[in-house]
Enzyme design. Structure first.
Site, PDB file in Angstrom:
ATOM      1  N   ASP A  69      34.299  48.652 -49.529  1.00  0.00           N
ATOM      2  CA  ASP A  69      34.373  47.539 -49.717  1.00  0.00           C
ATOM      3  C   ASP A  69      36.145  47.316 -50.962  1.00  0.00           C
ATOM      4  OD1 ASP A  69      32.903  45.632 -49.942  1.00  0.00           O
ATOM      5  OD2 ASP A  69      31.721  46.070 -51.138  1.00  0.00           O
TER       6      ASP A  69
ATOM      7  N   GLU B 194      25.747  35.825 -45.038  1.00  0.00           N
ATOM      8  CA  GLU B 194      26.571  37.456 -45.154  1.00  0.00           C
ATOM      9  C   GLU B 194      26.483  37.309 -47.028  1.00  0.00           C
ATOM     10  OE1 GLU B 194      28.740  40.864 -45.488  1.00  0.00           O
ATOM     11  OE2 GLU B 194      28.357  40.482 -43.161  1.00  0.00           O
TER      12      GLU B 194
END
Length: 268
Positions: free
Chosen positions: A60, A49
């Site tokens: 995030d 990824e």
């Protein structure tokens, strides 16, 4: 057949699970991204990824946010990522973790076409609401480009079931409420969540967020089809610009191997 489907089909035939490490494109620099990506592929990764740095990431945590900032401060651009991934030529599928804001600038069809040309087999788009993803789903399906949807611990069961039926490639199962980042332990509820989702879809179930240690991976081994590890690996890049690249690659590889071994223990 899309390489993601092929990978999971092969893993299932051998009763193995997918180790999916995350790597920020351009941190500490693009040549290093190439070397680290190749090292991860040799250290047990089944799918890679790659995060597209964005100034306002949705889910995030501070480690990956800082990584994105470092890459953007060096002037990283979208086309730089595509050009770099095209150089990888890995034997494993590559998936983009990308904000829809970046996709929208190019247009869904143009982004998918460019991504496929560069070697991406699919994308995770965390800020594209499920209810608004129909057009991109249609374009992705026509191109056999996987659009991987996310389900979180707070997603109501009815909605989670609908998301599971429309995801392609695999279903990204978020293990914790909140943002990415290392955790001391994973919540007990993640196993119940996986059990419920197992009854909703034939897709592989891959767990991400909070996974950083071999014991986390071992706990999920029997319940999930794969694990996604980001922050623990990205942390190794915090001071990479001040270290020899060989040391950085070795550090990332060592952690990756320990996690991959916990997920797929060597046969006795």
């Amino acid at each position: 057949m899309n390489p993601i489907d092929t990978t999971f089909q092969r893993l299932r035939q051998h009763s193995r699970k997918a180790f999916i490490p995350f790597l920020t494109a351009g941190d500490p620099n693009l040549p290093a991204t190439v070397e680290i990506a190749k090292a991860l592929a040799k250290s047990g990764a089944n799918i890679l990824e790659i995060g597209f740095p964005y100034s306002d990431p949705i889910a995030d945590g501070p480690i990956i946010q800082a990584s994105y900032t470092r890459a953007l401060d060096r002037g990283l651009r979208l086309d730089d990522i595509f050009t770099t991934v095209a150089k990888l030529k890995l034997d494993i599928p590559v998936v983009a973790m990308v904000s829809y804001s970046l996709i929208q600038r190019k247009g869904d069809a143009a982004f998918i076409e460019r991504a496929q040309q560069s070697g991406f087999s699919g994308a995770i788009v965390p800020d594209l609401p499920f209810d608004e993803s129909g057009e991109m789903e249609r374009i992705a399906a026509q191109a056999d480009f996987k659009l991987i949807q996310l389900v979180t611990p707070t997603t109501p069961h009815e909605r989670a079931a609908a998301i599971a039926k429309r995801s392609t490639g695999f279903l990204y199962c978020v293990s914790v409420t909140g943002i990415t980042g290392e955790r001391d332990r994973l919540p007990d509820e993640v196993l119940a969540q996986l059990a419920f989702l197992r009854g909703q879809t034939q897709l592989p179930l891959c767990v991400g967020f909070g996974i950083s240690r071999p014991e986390h991976v071992a706990r999920l081994r029997d319940a999930a089809d794969g694990v996604i590890v980001g922050s623990a690996l990205v942390r190794k890049l915090e001071h990479a610009d001040k270290q020899p690249l060989s040391e950085v690659v070795a550090s990332v590889s060592d952690l990756a191997r320990s996690l991959a071994a916990a997920l797929n223990p060597p046969s006795k």
